[in-house]
Motif scaffolding. Structure first.
Motif, short mmCIF file in Angstrom:
data_model
loop_
_atom_site.label_atom_id
_atom_site.label_comp_id
_atom_site.label_asym_id
_atom_site.label_seq_id
_atom_site.Cartn_x
_atom_site.Cartn_y
_atom_site.Cartn_z
N ILE A 197 0.84 -1.21 0.00
CA ILE A 197 0.00 0.00 0.00
C ILE A 197 0.87 1.25 0.00
CG2 ILE A 197 -1.60 1.35 1.43
CD1 ILE A 197 -2.86 -1.32 2.27
N VAL A 198 0.51 2.19 -0.87
CA VAL A 198 1.17 3.49 -0.88
C VAL A 198 0.21 4.48 -0.24
CG1 VAL A 198 2.48 5.13 -2.27
CG2 VAL A 198 2.12 2.80 -3.13
N GLU A 199 0.61 4.98 0.94
CA GLU A 199 -0.25 5.90 1.68
C GLU A 199 -0.28 7.26 0.98
OE1 GLU A 199 -2.05 5.18 4.26
OE2 GLU A 199 -1.26 3.19 4.78
N PRO A 200 -1.33 8.06 1.23
CA PRO A 200 -1.38 9.41 0.65
C PRO A 200 -0.12 10.18 1.01
CG PRO A 200 -3.46 8.88 1.71
CD PRO A 200 -2.53 7.75 2.03
N GLY A 201 0.50 10.81 0.01
CA GLY A 201 1.71 11.59 0.24
C GLY A 201 2.98 10.78 0.28
N ALA A 202 2.87 9.46 0.27
CA ALA A 202 4.06 8.61 0.39
C ALA A 202 4.63 8.26 -0.98
CB ALA A 202 3.71 7.34 1.16
N VAL A 203 5.86 7.77 -0.95
CA VAL A 203 6.54 7.32 -2.16
C VAL A 203 6.91 5.85 -1.97
CG1 VAL A 203 8.61 7.57 -3.59
CG2 VAL A 203 7.45 9.60 -2.69
N TRP A 204 6.63 5.05 -2.97
CA TRP A 204 6.99 3.62 -2.97
C TRP A 204 8.02 3.43 -4.07
CZ3 TRP A 204 4.78 -0.50 -6.41
CH2 TRP A 204 5.17 -1.80 -6.01
N GLU A 205 9.13 2.75 -3.73
CA GLU A 205 10.22 2.68 -4.71
C GLU A 205 10.70 1.24 -4.94
OE1 GLU A 205 12.62 6.33 -4.76
OE2 GLU A 205 14.35 5.00 -4.99
N PRO A 206 9.93 0.43 -5.65
CA PRO A 206 10.39 -0.92 -5.96
C PRO A 206 11.45 -0.90 -7.06
CG PRO A 206 8.33 -0.50 -7.09
CD PRO A 206 8.64 0.74 -6.28
N SER A 207 12.33 -1.88 -7.00
CA SER A 207 13.42 -1.96 -7.96
C SER A 207 13.62 -3.43 -8.32
CB SER A 207 14.68 -1.39 -7.30
OG SER A 207 15.71 -1.28 -8.24
N PHE A 208 13.74 -3.72 -9.59
CA PHE A 208 13.91 -5.13 -9.99
C PHE A 208 14.52 -5.22 -11.38
CE2 PHE A 208 9.40 -3.79 -10.32
CZ PHE A 208 9.20 -3.86 -11.69
N GLU A 209 14.94 -6.44 -11.71
CA GLU A 209 15.48 -6.71 -13.04
C GLU A 209 14.37 -7.28 -13.91
OE1 GLU A 209 18.78 -9.48 -13.00
OE2 GLU A 209 18.65 -9.73 -15.17
N ILE A 210 14.35 -6.89 -15.17
CA ILE A 210 13.36 -7.42 -16.11
C ILE A 210 13.85 -8.79 -16.58
CG2 ILE A 210 12.13 -7.05 -18.28
CD1 ILE A 210 11.37 -5.01 -16.16
N LYS A 211 13.25 -9.84 -16.04
CA LYS A 211 13.72 -11.21 -16.31
C LYS A 211 12.72 -11.94 -17.18
CE LYS A 211 15.59 -13.38 -12.70
NZ LYS A 211 16.74 -13.53 -11.84
N GLN A 212 12.28 -11.33 -18.25
CA GLN A 212 11.35 -12.03 -19.14
C GLN A 212 11.45 -11.48 -20.54
OE1 GLN A 212 8.34 -10.13 -16.40
NE2 GLN A 212 6.99 -10.64 -18.14
N ARG A 213 10.76 -12.17 -21.45
CA ARG A 213 10.86 -11.87 -22.88
C ARG A 213 9.99 -10.66 -23.24
NH1 ARG A 213 11.51 -17.42 -24.61
NH2 ARG A 213 11.08 -17.01 -26.79
#
Ligand SMILES: [Cu+2]
Length: 503
Positions: free
Chosen positions: A125-141
């Motif tokens: 959940i991203v709360e109002p005013g918050a920042v969510w910063e996921p990071s990942f490698e693209i491991k698909q075609r």
């Protein structure tokens, strides 16, 4: 047929008798395709030390779908929908997702193979005013994926208001095939959605009695947020990348001149070989990539035709189909050829090699029965139809979604068969997070030609069983679950969802 199912159908027929009708799509003769199709902006990401950084701001805005009438909407980097995220296989990507709403939200990367903690499901959940910063490698075609809100109990409403966008993955292999790939020119994204409007221009959501039970249906078709759209084509051959981004409507796509569509891709990437099809059935959450060939000055309408299953006959099935609103014939968009540039119209016989796991490789088969857990407990169809919210009334294997319950544990690296059974009178699009699967069979029959690539969402018809097979590689995490659920968003919000962890 079980007793509860018989009484369910009896109840459904009675309810249908008093039912005044699903909102009808506006007749084609009143539509003149006056609006140029909007093409979502491309977002390629800013290169940095840690890979590509994508900035996404979620905010409220106003959009004009109907002439002169503003509609309050939600959007990502804009008033309605979001940009098309584009990246390459192997990229390291980071999303800086900023929630400028006054309510909670999430962004789920639909179709992407990512760690569960980065998946953007009901737990991120991203709360109002918050920042969510996921990071990942693209491991698909190379594939056409998408992203959308996945807030528990409110996904239908937030997606309806505009929180969705496309996620385009390219790779060397797909680019070497010389398929049309100039975004917005001969590679056109089409996000299909249906909406209803109140007199003041606001979206009308869940006001009609069957919305919660049958899934929300609108009477105005929007393509990329454009009502009555046309698109001018400039090349002999165009690639259409179609997402069914509707809450519950099933489209059966075809050309109004009855020429074939050349289907080249499904949810998770290209097919092994192109499939010539007159019709393509596309459920909520599913994608199809197809080629359309045109001649100079030709005009073709991309249509939706009645769904062959839900509109297929007499009796309760037809009644439910009518209520589910998949029975109409209507145009989606007009394709207008200008003076066309000549292009190579040959098609490679083979596109790519798709992983083909065999049942012999599977370590186990799990069964998921889509059902309505309350149905046997004294609540009839009439009682259910009259409810504005269906929370807790839809389920899988007799249980409604519970965020604190892990339903399934899958060993890391295993290949499993998931058999999805449908014990309800409605068709459900079943979606599994984390993986791309192959469809093994539907009631023992081979999957349709457009379903023979990698997929993450599959339609399961009433009294039907679909078997899919997938490998659950990478990202062991006993804490953070992935979801599997019906992609009719009202059904998902009503609890037709479960959680699995990969361990
Ligand atoms: Cu469903």
């Amino acid at each position: 047929m079980s007793v509860s199912r018989r009484s369910f159908l009896r109840g459904a027929t009675a309810a249908a008798a008093t039912f005044l009708g699903q909102p009808q799509i506006r007749a084609s003769e009143t539509r003149r395709f006056v609006n140029a199709l909007k093409i979502p902006a491309l977002l390629e990401g800013a290169p940095g030390a840690g890979g590509k950084l994508y900035e996404l701001s979620i905010a409220a805005g106003k959009s004009e779908f109907l002439p002169g009438i503003p509609t309050p909407t939600l959007g990502i980097n804009g008033a309605y929908l979001g940009p098309t995220i584009r990246c390459r296989a192997g990229d390291r990507v980071t999303f800086r997702v900023r929630n400028d709403l006054t309510e909670q939200t999430t962004l789920h990367w639909h179709g992407l193979h990512v760690p569960a903690s980065a998946d953007g499901g009901p737990h991120q959940i991203v709360e109002p005013g918050a920042v969510w910063e996921p990071s990942f490698e693209i491991k698909q075609r190379a594939s056409l994926c998408w992203y959308h809100s996945h807030l528990m109990g409110r996904t239908g409403e937030q997606v309806l208001r505009g929180l969705a966008g496309l996620f385009l993955i390219e790779d060397e292999e797909s680019l070497s095939l010389r398929l049309p790939s100039e975004y917005g020119v001969d590679d056109i994204p089409l996000i299909l959605q249906d909406r209803r409007f109140n007199a003041d221009g606001s979206f009308d959501y869940l006001s009609a009695m069957p919305d919660a039970m049958m899934g929300y249906k609108g009477n105005v078709i929007l393509v990329n947020g454009t009502a009555d759209p046309h698109v001018v084509l400039r090349r002999q051959r165009t690639r259409l990348r179609v997402l069914n981004g509707s809450n519950s409507r099933i489209y059966t796509l075809g050309r109004d001149d009855e020429e074939d569509l050349f289907v080249i891709g499904s949810d998770g990437g290209l097919l092994e070989q192109p499939a010539r099809l007159r019709r393509v059935r596309l459920g909520p959450g599913e994608r199809v990539e197809m080629l359309v060939d045109m001649q100079t000055n030709q005009t073709v309408k991309l249509m939706s035709y009645p769904d062959r299953v839900t509109a297929g006959g007499m009796g309760p099935g037809m009644m439910m189909g009518g209520m589910a609103g998949n029975t109409e014939t209507f145009p989606i968009i007009e394709l207008r050829a200008a003076r066309l540039e000549t292009t190579d119209l040959s098609l490679p016989g083979r596109l790519i090699r798709v992983p083909s796991w065999t049942p012999a490789q599977a370590t186990r088969t799990r069964t998921f029965t889509l059902d309505m857990p309350m149905m046997g407990m004294g609540m009839g169809m009439g009682g259910m139809m009259g409810r504005r919210t269906m929370e807790g009334l839809m389920g899988i294997n007799g249980r409604s979604m519970n965020k604190s319950r892990i339903d399934v544990q899958v060993p890391l690296g295993s290949i499993e068969i998931w058999e999805i059974r449908n014990a309800t009178p409605l068709t459900h699009p079943f979606h599994i997070h984390d993986i791309q699967f192959r469809v093994l069979d539907r009631d023992g029959d081979p999957p349709r030609p457009n379903e023979r690539g990698l997929k993450d969402t599959v339609l399961v018809d009433p009294d039907s069983a679909v078997r899919v097979i997938a490998e659950f590689g990478d990202f062991a995490d006993p804490q953070h679950p992935y979801m599997y659920h019906c992609h009719i968003l009202e059904h998902e919000d009503a609890g037709m969802m479960g959680q699995f962890v990969v361990v």
